[in-house]
Each structure stands twice: as C-alpha cells, then as structure tokens.
Scaffold this active site. Structure first.
Site, PDB file in Angstrom:
ATOM      1  N   VAL A  11       0.834  -1.209   0.000  1.00 40.92           N
ATOM      2  CA  VAL A  11       0.000   0.000   0.000  1.00 40.92           C
ATOM      3  C   VAL A  11       0.869   1.260   0.000  1.00 40.92           C
ATOM      4  O   VAL A  11       0.626   2.202  -0.766  1.00 40.92           O
ATOM      5  CB  VAL A  11      -0.972  -0.003   1.205  1.00 40.92           C
ATOM      6  CG1 VAL A  11      -1.829   1.264   1.188  1.00 40.92           C
ATOM      7  CG2 VAL A  11      -1.863  -1.238   1.176  1.00 40.92           C
ATOM      8  N   GLU A 124     -10.166   5.921   5.710  1.00 44.76           N
ATOM      9  CA  GLU A 124     -11.080   5.367   4.691  1.00 44.76           C
ATOM     10  C   GLU A 124     -10.569   4.024   4.149  1.00 44.76           C
ATOM     11  O   GLU A 124     -11.349   3.091   3.910  1.00 44.76           O
ATOM     12  CB  GLU A 124     -11.231   6.374   3.541  1.00 44.76           C
ATOM     13  CG  GLU A 124     -12.093   5.914   2.391  1.00 44.76           C
ATOM     14  CD  GLU A 124     -13.541   5.672   2.779  1.00 44.76           C
ATOM     15  OE1 GLU A 124     -14.206   6.616   3.200  1.00 44.76           O
ATOM     16  OE2 GLU A 124     -14.009   4.525   2.661  1.00 44.76           O
ATOM     17  N   GLY A 129     -10.875  -1.400   1.261  1.00 44.89           N
ATOM     18  CA  GLY A 129      -9.806  -0.980   0.343  1.00 44.89           C
ATOM     19  C   GLY A 129     -10.159   0.286  -0.400  1.00 44.89           C
ATOM     20  O   GLY A 129     -10.298   1.357   0.199  1.00 44.89           O
ATOM     21  N   ILE A 131     -12.952   1.052  -1.907  1.00 40.75           N
ATOM     22  CA  ILE A 131     -14.381   1.409  -1.968  1.00 40.75           C
ATOM     23  C   ILE A 131     -14.633   2.612  -1.062  1.00 40.75           C
ATOM     24  O   ILE A 131     -14.324   2.558   0.126  1.00 40.75           O
ATOM     25  CB  ILE A 131     -15.277   0.247  -1.478  1.00 40.75           C
ATOM     26  CG1 ILE A 131     -14.933  -1.058  -2.189  1.00 40.75           C
ATOM     27  CG2 ILE A 131     -16.745   0.593  -1.640  1.00 40.75           C
ATOM     28  CD1 ILE A 131     -15.644  -2.270  -1.617  1.00 40.75           C
ATOM     29  N   GLY A 182      -1.111 -14.474  -4.629  1.00 38.07           N
ATOM     30  CA  GLY A 182      -0.680 -13.375  -3.763  1.00 38.07           C
ATOM     31  C   GLY A 182      -1.816 -12.724  -2.987  1.00 38.07           C
ATOM     32  O   GLY A 182      -1.620 -11.698  -2.339  1.00 38.07           O
ATOM     33  N   GLU A 185      -1.898 -14.602   2.485  1.00 37.04           N
ATOM     34  CA  GLU A 185      -0.537 -14.638   3.031  1.00 37.04           C
ATOM     35  C   GLU A 185      -0.137 -16.106   3.223  1.00 37.04           C
ATOM     36  O   GLU A 185      -0.973 -16.996   3.252  1.00 37.04           O
ATOM     37  CB  GLU A 185      -0.516 -13.981   4.416  1.00 37.04           C
ATOM     38  CG  GLU A 185      -1.105 -12.600   4.476  1.00 37.04           C
ATOM     39  CD  GLU A 185      -0.095 -11.549   4.064  1.00 37.04           C
ATOM     40  OE1 GLU A 185       1.107 -11.800   4.191  1.00 37.04           O
ATOM     41  OE2 GLU A 185      -0.542 -10.492   3.596  1.00 37.04           O
ATOM     42  N   LYS A 200     -12.735  -4.959  10.560  1.00 36.03           N
ATOM     43  CA  LYS A 200     -13.452  -4.025   9.674  1.00 36.03           C
ATOM     44  C   LYS A 200     -14.881  -3.787  10.161  1.00 36.03           C
ATOM     45  O   LYS A 200     -15.376  -2.658  10.101  1.00 36.03           O
ATOM     46  CB  LYS A 200     -13.422  -4.558   8.249  1.00 36.03           C
ATOM     47  CG  LYS A 200     -12.014  -4.537   7.643  1.00 36.03           C
ATOM     48  CD  LYS A 200     -11.949  -5.322   6.346  1.00 36.03           C
ATOM     49  CE  LYS A 200     -10.574  -5.251   5.697  1.00 36.03           C
ATOM     50  NZ  LYS A 200     -10.409  -6.206   4.600  1.00 36.03           N
ATOM     51  N   GLY A 299      -5.667  -4.488  -2.544  1.00 37.27           N
ATOM     52  CA  GLY A 299      -4.800  -4.236  -3.699  1.00 37.27           C
ATOM     53  C   GLY A 299      -4.100  -2.901  -3.596  1.00 37.27           C
ATOM     54  O   GLY A 299      -4.581  -1.960  -2.970  1.00 37.27           O
TER      55      GLY A 299
HETATM   56  N1  HSE Z   1      -6.302  -9.375   3.365  1.00 41.43           N
HETATM   57  C1  HSE Z   1      -7.330  -8.405   3.100  1.00 41.43           C
HETATM   58  C2  HSE Z   1      -8.384  -9.026   2.199  1.00 41.43           C
HETATM   59  C3  HSE Z   1      -6.701  -7.195   2.475  1.00 41.43           C
HETATM   60  O1  HSE Z   1      -8.170 -10.115   1.672  1.00 41.43           O
HETATM   61  O2  HSE Z   1      -9.453  -8.447   2.024  1.00 41.43           O
HETATM   62  C4  HSE Z   1      -7.460  -5.935   2.634  1.00 41.43           C
HETATM   63  O3  HSE Z   1      -7.755  -5.608   3.940  1.00 41.43           O
END
Ligand code: HSE
Length: 406
Positions: A11, A124, A129, A131, A182, A185, A200, A299
């Site tokens: 990021v 935000e 991400g 959005i 990718g 993890e 979230k 992303g």
């Molecule tokens: N690992 C998170 C996902 C990345 O897959 O949504 C974004 O927070």
C-alpha cells in the site's frame, strides 16, 4: 506542504506511485502550492527504486520536521504503528492510515489525540480498500438512523468461496490458489479465520452507531469448515455462502448484535453476486433504505486511491478537526452470542422424523448425491441459546450456517 509515508510495502508504495502519477491533480485538489513526498520510513532499503533517496529508518526525522504536515501510516500491525501515529498526532500532524488493526483497537483514542491537537486521523482505506464507504457513511448518510451494516469485507475469503462455488474446489486447494496469486498470506489465518473482517466490522459499527465495539467482544468464525457438501446444499437452497460480517442495532439502540461468520445468501441478493476478491458493504438507513457500496476491497492502487483521498481531505481541512468519532460503550452493549438471532442452515446426522420432533415443520434441503444418514434443514428465526439446546437433541451436527435476510 510535505507528506511522509511510514511503511513501503504494497500500500505504501502504491501511495507513493499514485502521488507521482497524478501529482498535479492531487496538488490542485489539496489546494496547495506544492505537495511533495519527503520521507519514506522503512527498515529495509530499496536499491534502484524511484523513491530510494527518500527512504529512512529514523522515525524522528519525520516527527521533528515541522514541514511534514501529513503522515501516511501503511506499516500494519499495532506496534510500533500506534506509538508512531500517536506521536505524529500529538505533534499536530494529520495521519492517514489503511491499518484496520490499529483503527479497530485504538481508533477512539487516536481520534481524541487528533482533536486535542487540531489535527485529523483518517482511515477510509481501512475498510473495503478502494471502496468509498466510511466517508459516505459519515457524510452522505449523516441524516439517517442506521439500523444495520453488513458486508463481504474480506477479499481473500471471498476469492476462496467463489472458487469453491464456481469450480467445485475444496477449501485447501482454493486457499493454495489464493496464496499462489498473492491474495492470501503464507499464514492465512487473519483472512480465513475472520480476524480481518472482524476488525473491519468493528470500525463500521463504531462509525454507524457511535459507540465502540471491541474486536474481542463477539463471535468470529472463519471459512475453514465450509465443505464441498455445504456448497452443494447452498446451491440447492438457491444461494451462496459468503463470509459475512454484520452489526445490527437491537433494543432501540441500547445494544448491538455483531457477528462474523459464513452465511447463506439467497441468489438475487445484492451481496450474492459479489465474487472473487471484490467486497461489498450494505448499510441500512431509515431514510435511504438499503445502500450497497461495491468495489475492490484490497490491492495496491485501489487502497492507495482511498489513502490519497484522505490525504487531500487532510490538506484541505488543515487546522480544523473533522467532527466524527465514537464514544466508549457501556458494559453489555454488544449482545452475548447466545442472544444472536437468525435463521440457521443445519446438517444433522439423524432422520427427518427426529428433526420434526425437535424443530417442528422446517424447510428441508437436499440434492442429488447428498450424504446418506443426515438431514439438512433451515430453522425458523431463533436465538443461538435455543438453537444449541435443540441441536443437543439431534446427535452429531455436521454444519450450522446462519441464513441472512439481505
Ligand atoms: N487481506 C485483506 C483481504 C486485504 O483479503 O481483504 C485488505 O484488507
């Protein structure tokens, strides 16, 4: 005006790239004569990188530079992110973060420090991400009494579940594919065990309802136990299984019911067609009705897009703290899991007669080739305490998946 970025990973490097790519429009929208990246904090070095000369491992350079007015935190994790962010805010710098762990655990405190120092703390990018969802909730839906917020908040698990539904893949092979691409993890637990979605939904609930929801105060279940058989049953029921995070006001707002778990969503729901790594957030307001925010939940560049929007907002609002936040909740605000109410899909190793004896007439589900010796059905609306009691009379339980009404 100068900006610093702490953490030059996916990021952070996206933020630097976006600032470089759209520099002129970002500067203009920030209403600044100049807006430049001055430091990148990282313990690593980046030989040959276009921003190599900006990289430092000395946080104090950023903290003590009075010309750095906005700091972007994209390090992730709680420590030292919390210490660095609070020090920057205390020094009157505004901070923008994509770090949901930090916001979910320490957001209230960091907003307070920001307000005490005429600065802003903006996040935000921490939910959904790229959005736009938190700012629309705070601003565009400000006149609504929000009764519920729910969504598909994790891209990795959504990718895995989409593979399982569309290609008949098992959990393990879909996870391996997500890792190969990718998305997941090497240690995928934050995603597949629901921890990321948990953070979230805390942030969403904090903002929608104005009281703090702690990440460890409600039931969180990931998708590891979803099988190909569950997928077939869901198809037979006319829907899909998604990892759903939800928070719903109860008892006139005295309480909130929060949950992260796999959930059945009927085809036709706006959330059913959210596939692959996409996210969607549904907000239910008393004036607006249901609104759904959809897009790329993760992303490099989508997340950088949300971060930079906050940077612009911080630049424009310099010296004036934005009036949003939440307060501490009284004990018992988050309802205990036993009081969580839903309809549930159940697979039990018993006959239909036994199910009828315990649950009365319920909707049964089957498909060609369904496992022998079990009955699958959907309960009426029930709380989890009653459900557990009833299930204890049925013998071996193979699946329990909540059924949503979105
Ligand atoms: N690992 C998170 C996902 C990345 O897959 O949504 C974004 O927070």
């Amino acid at each position: 005006m100068y900006v610093a970025v702490m953490g030059y990973g996916t990021v952070g490097s996206g933020v630097a790239a976006l600032l470089r790519k759209n520099h002129e429009l970002i500067r203009k929208k920030s209403r600044q004569e100049s807006l430049e990246l001055r430091y990148i904090l990282d313990l690593r070095t980046f030989p040959g990188d276009e921003n190599e000369s900006l990289v430092t491992n000395d946080f104090n350079l950023i903290l003590n530079d009075s010309e750095v007015r906005i700091v972007v935190e994209t390090m992730g994790g709680l420590h030292p992110a919390f210490e660095f962010v609070s020090a920057c805010l205390a020094a009157g710098k505004s901070v923008v973060t994509s770090n949901k762990e930090l916001v979910a655990a320490k957001g209230m405190e960091l907003l307070r420090i920001a307000a005490e120092n005429n600065a802003n703390f903006m996040f935000e990018a921490s939910v959904g991400g790229g959005i736009p969802v938190l700012t629309p909730i705070i601003q565009c839906l400000a006149a609504n009494e929000i009764s519920e917020v729910a969504g598909i908040l994790n891209g990795t698990t959504n990718y895995i579940l989409t593979k399982m539904f569309d290609e008949g893949a098992g959990f393990e092979s879909a996870l391996a594919e997500a890792q190969r691409l990718g998305y997941a993890e090497r240690d995928p637990s934050a995603d597949v065990d629901g921890i990321d979605a948990c953070r979230k939904i805390c942030i969403l609930a904090d903002l929608c309802f104005g009281r703090e929801v702690a990440p460890d105060s409600f039931y969180v279940e990931g998708i590891r136990n979803i099988t190909e058989t569950d997928v077939e049953y869901a198809k037979a029921l006319g829907g899909v299984i998604k990892l759903v995070a939800s928070a719903e006001k109860k008892n006139g707002g005295e309480n909130v019911a929060v949950c992260v778990s796999p959930a059945f969503i009927r085809n036709g729901s706006q959330l059913a067609n959210v596939s692959d790594v996409f996210n969607a957030v549904l907000v239910r307001g008393d004036a607006v009705g249901d609104t759904v925010f959809y897009g790329r939940g993760a992303g490099k560049m989508p997340t950088a897009s949300a971060v930079m929007a906050d940077v612009i907002d911080c630049a424009v609002s310099m010296g004036e703290t934005k009036p949003y936040g939440w307060s501490e909740a009284p004990d018992g605000y988050v309802l205990p899991d036993d009081e969580f109410t839903s309809r549930f899909f159940v697979r039990a190793a018993c006959g239909a007669d036994k199910v009828k004896e315990v649950f009365g007439s319920v909707q049964q589900v089957s498909f060609e080739g369904a496992p022998q010796g079990e009955t699958a059905f959907v309960t009426e609306l029930t709380d989890k305490a009653s459900l557990k009691k009833s299930l204890a009379d049925l013998g071996e339980i193979r699946s329990v998946i909540r059924v949503t009404d979105y």
